[in-house]
Design a protein around this motif. Sequence first.
Motif, short mmCIF file in Angstrom:
data_model
loop_
_atom_site.label_atom_id
_atom_site.label_comp_id
_atom_site.label_asym_id
_atom_site.label_seq_id
_atom_site.Cartn_x
_atom_site.Cartn_y
_atom_site.Cartn_z
N ARG A 142 32.14 39.38 42.70
CA ARG A 142 31.72 40.46 41.83
C ARG A 142 31.94 40.03 40.39
NH1 ARG A 142 35.27 45.71 43.51
NH2 ARG A 142 36.78 44.17 44.22
N ARG A 161 43.32 41.78 46.37
CA ARG A 161 44.17 41.13 45.38
C ARG A 161 43.76 41.68 44.02
NH1 ARG A 161 44.74 34.68 44.18
NH2 ARG A 161 46.99 34.60 43.98
N VAL A 183 42.16 35.23 29.71
CA VAL A 183 41.94 34.25 28.65
C VAL A 183 41.69 35.04 27.37
CG1 VAL A 183 40.51 32.34 27.83
CG2 VAL A 183 40.99 32.58 30.28
N ASN A 184 42.58 34.91 26.42
CA ASN A 184 42.45 35.61 25.14
C ASN A 184 42.29 37.13 25.32
OD1 ASN A 184 42.70 33.20 23.77
ND2 ASN A 184 40.50 32.87 23.61
N ALA A 185 43.09 37.69 26.22
CA ALA A 185 43.09 39.14 26.43
C ALA A 185 44.47 39.57 26.90
CB ALA A 185 42.02 39.55 27.46
N LEU A 212 34.78 42.47 27.37
CA LEU A 212 35.52 41.59 28.28
C LEU A 212 34.59 41.18 29.42
CD1 LEU A 212 39.07 43.05 29.03
CD2 LEU A 212 38.51 40.92 27.85
N LYS A 237 40.52 35.82 43.08
CA LYS A 237 41.27 35.83 41.82
C LYS A 237 40.33 36.41 40.76
CE LYS A 237 43.21 31.79 40.42
NZ LYS A 237 43.22 30.43 39.81
N TRP A 238 40.84 37.30 39.93
CA TRP A 238 40.05 37.82 38.81
C TRP A 238 40.25 36.93 37.60
CZ3 TRP A 238 36.48 41.61 39.01
CH2 TRP A 238 36.53 42.50 40.09
N ILE A 239 39.15 36.52 36.98
CA ILE A 239 39.20 35.80 35.71
C ILE A 239 38.66 36.77 34.65
CG2 ILE A 239 38.51 33.76 34.41
CD1 ILE A 239 39.90 32.87 36.88
N VAL A 240 39.45 37.01 33.63
CA VAL A 240 39.08 37.97 32.59
C VAL A 240 39.05 37.22 31.26
CG1 VAL A 240 39.72 40.10 31.41
CG2 VAL A 240 40.19 39.84 33.87
N GLU A 241 37.88 37.16 30.65
CA GLU A 241 37.76 36.39 29.41
C GLU A 241 37.45 37.30 28.23
OE1 GLU A 241 36.59 32.06 31.20
OE2 GLU A 241 35.01 33.18 30.18
N GLY A 242 38.29 37.20 27.20
CA GLY A 242 38.10 38.00 26.00
C GLY A 242 38.14 37.14 24.76
N ILE A 251 34.50 39.94 33.16
CA ILE A 251 35.38 39.82 34.32
C ILE A 251 34.57 39.31 35.50
CG2 ILE A 251 36.76 41.75 33.46
CD1 ILE A 251 35.79 43.43 35.78
N LEU A 280 32.35 44.25 30.60
CA LEU A 280 32.81 45.61 30.36
C LEU A 280 32.30 46.11 29.01
CD1 LEU A 280 36.49 45.23 31.61
CD2 LEU A 280 34.46 45.90 32.91
N ALA A 303 47.28 33.65 40.74
CA ALA A 303 47.64 35.04 40.47
C ALA A 303 46.44 35.94 40.74
CB ALA A 303 48.08 35.21 39.02
N ALA A 304 46.71 37.24 40.87
CA ALA A 304 45.62 38.19 41.10
C ALA A 304 44.65 38.20 39.93
CB ALA A 304 46.19 39.59 41.32
N ALA A 305 45.18 38.04 38.70
CA ALA A 305 44.31 38.08 37.52
C ALA A 305 44.78 37.05 36.50
CB ALA A 305 44.29 39.47 36.89
N VAL A 306 43.81 36.37 35.91
CA VAL A 306 44.07 35.41 34.84
C VAL A 306 43.36 35.93 33.61
CG1 VAL A 306 43.62 33.08 34.03
CG2 VAL A 306 44.30 33.45 36.41
N ASN A 316 33.82 46.95 26.47
CA ASN A 316 34.52 46.37 25.33
C ASN A 316 34.22 44.88 25.15
OD1 ASN A 316 35.87 45.20 27.44
ND2 ASN A 316 37.79 46.30 27.14
#
Lengths: 412, 412
Positions: free
Chosen positions: B91, A389, A361-363, B99, B401-406, B101, B95, A356-359, B97
């Motif tokens: 990249r 993407r 985790v806990n957000a 997060l 793919k963006w991985i966003v961890e919170g 990314i 952030l 997917a474009a974005a994954v 907050n």
Amino acid sequence: MAGRARVAARELALMSRAAKDATLHALADALDAATDRIVAANAVDLERGRNGGMPASLQDRLVLTPERVTAIADALRDIAALPDPVGEIVRGSTLANGLQIRQLRVPMGVVGMIYEARPNVTVDAAGLGLKSGNAVILRGGSAAADSNRVLVDVMRESLAAHGVNPDAIGLLEGGHDAVRALMTARGLVDLLIPRGGADLINSVVLNSTVPVIETGIGNCHVYVDRAADLDKALAITMNSKTHRPSVCNAAESLLVHESVAPDFLPKALTELAGAGVVLHTDERASAIATEAGVPFAVATDDDFATEFHALEMSVGVVSSLDDALEHVRTYGSGHTEAIVTEDRSAARRWSAEVDAAAVMVNASTRFTDGGEFGFGAEIGISTQKLHARGPMALPELTTTKWIVEGDGHVRV
Amino acid sequence: MAGRARVAARELALMSRAAKDATLHALADALDAATDRIVAANAVDLERGRNGGMPASLQDRLVLTPERVTAIADALRDIAALPDPVGEIVRGSTLANGLQIRQLRVPMGVVGMIYEARPNVTVDAAGLGLKSGNAVILRGGSAAADSNRVLVDVMRESLAAHGVNPDAIGLLEGGHDAVRALMTARGLVDLLIPRGGADLINSVVLNSTVPVIETGIGNCHVYVDRAADLDKALAITMNSKTHRPSVCNAAESLLVHESVAPDFLPKALTELAGAGVVLHTDERASAIATEAGVPFAVATDDDFATEFHALEMSVGVVSSLDDALEHVRTYGSGHTEAIVTEDRSAARRWSAEVDAAAVMVNASTRFTDGGEFGFGAEIGISTQKLHARGPMALPELTTTKWIVEGDGHVRV
């Protein structure tokens, strides 16, 4: 029209950042000064919409008050403050033979945008196009025809008054033939970005012979893992579904691991229903809903495939992380997929295996957004893999060019 | 077939670099071991070609000797030595907050390649696909059908023997219906790359509904500016035209500023003609050719629009840098455009105003090449603006793919 836009694009490509930013400020001032004219044109659109039975929610998206005009103009000033992507050196080196090569960002050229109701998109797209050195051809929804015409007229007049080719911003009017011409203007249009519902986007993708970036199809999931912190899971589920249900990064499906479903779902379903969310539950989730006294409809495969874009959600219980991944592979649209877990290994598998474009985790899924990512602007969220993407901002409106400098170098 | 490739692609995407490199070495060893079988299959293609009147130059591109099989296998070992683009962080930031990314390179998924005669492309494309974590569906030219079948069989057998899903490398056989199915396999094929002549590429671009990258259309120019060093200009002209005339980065047109034409063209035309180049000269260049006693045909507009891909060149005299730029805008294909000049301001204008994948300053057009740029490999040269422009290597076969961890983050 595309030919005139190409001429304008050549001029824009050579404008300095300072000149582009000054022009953006001039456009903003011109829109502020034309507030009355804009609000009057918008009233014609609104009147037509009301007579045609336009729903109140769409009327709300269409309406331009003086305050909204100010906000639209301010958005142009914000774009002026963003860094200029044009001229950025992406890569470069000196080769063994002494040739100096560098890859620079340059504007795409002519970018077409096809979108629906909101008139603010007209100004946003023009501003992002100008900042990235592109001429734009805008095709807005017919519901906003009068508003869009005045907005573009005001901007074109301001461009001309400041010595910039007004064909940098064009509004495509006319019927379906005009749109078809735009979609097949190979060699004249460098990129076409459709923004809107799935039907609009599919039609553009299937009928275009110019390059297209698909945006905004979002069948996003929240998966509550067996190792989830259930408080975080509840907050993320509620935020993903109810924070702004009409947009593409809202969650449409909730998947819950069977080992936490008896603890989590009674509370989650009760809270979702309390927030007005219509629930479509699979067999196991339906049993829990029954016990919790929460109203539900039994989910069909179609429900799991549907982007509700409303206070409506499909809910399933899965037996394993593998089942959740398989469900997302089957029904996901490659936009944003969230896992809630405290288990590093589950988070790692989700991050690696979800396509997917974005994954997340806990957000919350709602974080897939150019503004949230710190881009300062967003032209759309790409759900395709080519070129861009995820959230697209100024750099995604550029391409690159290699500059190779030698001193009489030839290949041996 | 595309469905099976997708399953293989999921497995490839999770392979470590070490496992992919070991597999590439195994494929190379398997090809070496199968040299006799490959040469025998190639003999069948050659025999069919000779009986069908295939020109000697095409036979030469088709033939596989034991030495060429070794070279093809070695190319796979070279690919193994290249860095793995998958997993590279493009990249990332934390952030406001909290997060975290990051944008990672990930494989495209399933990549289709449609190409013509050379059987080495079959192995190259499979190797680049494997290294970048993509499953490939290969559609080679019918002239190399027997060679391609054995090459793919050998590679698939080796994959299976090493525990890798053999559907990572697929050969698409069958008639035009098969190609049409490939071009319209939306959701199954992530990217289609046509390599070959203009007809092939146009057909793929116009008939595909899956994303396409156009490659290899090259109507490249050498412009000799009035401030050119004429020795460098002569060397660059000769190299650009005659070093390897059949390829897309060979020059097809020579433009000369009128103030240096009387000095430069007699020598250049004589040397080009001496190298066997057929000359199509505009009115002013024809006058100079006549005086120099060099044979020529009077150039038509069509000649200036033609990619000869042979020892043939159109030649024009221009009155200014602006005229040269306008000529390139009219006839160029956006591949590679060279200027020869000692004038920094002319070089700067050429670099800024020419809209092409590569701009050469005092260097041969032949340098637009993945190998020359130090990429270590090349899957083709993109002449479009979306996703990749210029030589494409491993990173161009990836998306992100963006991985966003919170930690329970929600939007407010």
